[in-house]
Write an enzyme that holds these catalytic residues in place. Sequence first.
Site, PDB file in Angstrom:
ATOM      1  N   GLU A  51     -41.663 -62.177  38.638  1.00  0.00           N
ATOM      2  CA  GLU A  51     -42.610 -63.275  38.437  1.00  0.00           C
ATOM      3  C   GLU A  51     -43.927 -62.785  39.018  1.00  0.00           C
ATOM      4  OE1 GLU A  51     -44.629 -66.102  40.197  1.00  0.00           O
ATOM      5  OE2 GLU A  51     -42.716 -67.009  40.790  1.00  0.00           O
ATOM      6  N   CYS A  61     -48.409 -69.077  42.845  1.00  0.00           N
ATOM      7  CA  CYS A  61     -48.552 -68.535  41.490  1.00  0.00           C
ATOM      8  C   CYS A  61     -48.783 -69.661  40.497  1.00  0.00           C
ATOM      9  CB  CYS A  61     -47.336 -67.717  41.126  1.00  0.00           C
ATOM     10  SG  CYS A  61     -45.871 -68.639  41.425  1.00  0.00           S
TER      11      CYS A  61
END
Length: 529
Positions: free
Chosen positions: A265, A302
Amino acid sequence: MKIDGDMLIGATRLHGAEGDIHAIDPRNGERLAPAYGGGGPDEVARACALAAAAFDAYRETSLAARAGFLETIAQNILDLGDDLIERASAETGLPRARIEGERGRTVGQLRLFAEEVRRGDWLGLRFDTPSPERRPAPRPDLRLRHIPLGPVAVFGASNFPLAFSAAGGDTAAALAAGCPVVVKAHSAHPGTSEMVGCAIRAAVAACGLPEGVFSLLFGAGSSMGTALVAHPAIKAVGFTGSRRAGVALMATAAARAEPIPVYAEMSSINPVFLLPVALAARAPAIAAGFVASLVLGAGQFCTNPGLVLAVGGPDLDRFLTEAAAAVAAAPATTMLTPAIHAAYDAGRLRLGAHAAVATLAEGRPAQGPFEGRPALFATDAAQFLADPVLQEETFGASSLVVRCPDVATLRAVAERLDGQLTATLQMDAGDLDDARALLPVLERRAGRILVNGYPTGVEVGHAMVHGGPFPATSDSRTTSVGTLAIRRFLRPVCYQDLPQALLPAALRDGNPLGLARSVDGVPIVAPAI
Ligand SMILES: NC(=O)C1=CN([C@@H]2O[C@H](COP(=O)(O)OP(=O)(O)OC[C@H]3O[C@@H](n4cnc5c(N)ncnc54)[C@H](OP(=O)(O)O)[C@@H]3O)[C@@H](O)[C@H]2O)C=CC1
Ligand SMILES: O=C(O)CCC(=O)C(=O)O
């Protein structure tokens, strides 16, 4: 709890000799004791050999035993008490309340996976009944279950010292699937990792599992991390961090004699679309919610909303005035590490100096050595489309507003966005047609689509997707948060015409484990037992 600076290789403590790693308290720049000795290829090989040796025994633990193991880890983490909170806070600069919340999430995540393991649906049991009379060829007896992939390498993330680190989502999902785990601790929070590693190791022993079910290594990512991913015993990788490191790990995994999946990720700028009717009705409230999400945790998520898209005009101007005032009033906040702070400042200054970008506001000046100032920038759609640099993530509390001449351009810009973890719509009922036209574009671009919320704060549940097309992740088919994350570490095996005595219990006649299954394509729910 006393921490020693040792790696945990199965049941053995070992101090690495490949250079010292020190955590730094980013609130004041002080080095924290103890020194962590970095590991090298020997320690990687040892941890991987133990993990490989543990695999067959661990993967055939009963569902109840495996669930109990996850719950024991959760309890052991709670039993670390305040020592863990204080150390994690010192190593990351994150406030106590945030770390406490993150501990709750970590423990909740382990317990949720325990429930998931017990339910057993993830085994994905399927049966095709045999048909010996079928012509021209008889149909065999086919039975399918999912088995774990094998030992998994997990890279702890700097921005979640608990929930995405040694006992974080990747570890919980891999252990739930039946995979031993070798963690490469993030060098920014080695003490937190050691404490949590000890909690896992104690659970391994208390549950009578083979020692190789869990190991924790310290060392440089580019050398030891690479060696770990390259090791033949490792069968999958879980990672949260930068695009640069994630892509490097993908390349290492792909270059192996046996390539393996990497679930990385990486970067996402999480576009927020302000649709016209909503903007006209409630620009100030949208601005307040947006800035709160932007500055949360110094923007070090994120899921941080790094891009805003809207049609230019007086309503957008009202939004910008309010948002700029809120950003200007926001304090600079300590960032996770000196390097992350330096990268943020460089990114913020680069955006501010870009010829096509206007600086709308900067937060209050920094007081501490590694504090990041929030920042809000603006450009227009043509400039944004002309320079791919403007799509790059600036990890921290910085966001870029893109003025579009009309809704059609908004959609055209959306079409050109890189893959994202999230896409957010601020909309009212009158925006429904525009939203409907945008939805297919957003589905192609993002893993999660939100309405009238903000992307930070990821719910850990069964229907969550924390994933998305590259570069948000390396594999858009999965999620790193929520119970679906277990699928990353499984693969199907079909058993054709095996005698009952040879079949795994989950696939035997009479459903001795009482699990959900499908027979000839028809789902059969698990009997209540
Ligand atoms: N998408 C997201 O959620 C996040 C993105 N980031 C981004 O990453 C930047 C740096 O933060 P950081 O957390 O240190 O992230 P990094 O990606 O730099 O590091 C993450 C982990 O990967 C390791 N690593 C680094 N380079 C390599 C490599 N070439 N091969 C193998 N492993 C490697 C690191 O090791 P070592 O311990 O040696 O550093 C660390 O354990 C931030 O400024 C931000 O841009 C950061 C956190 C989360
Ligand atoms: O916001 C969250 O809860 C998760 C975000 C995340 O995965 C990250 O920032 O790395």
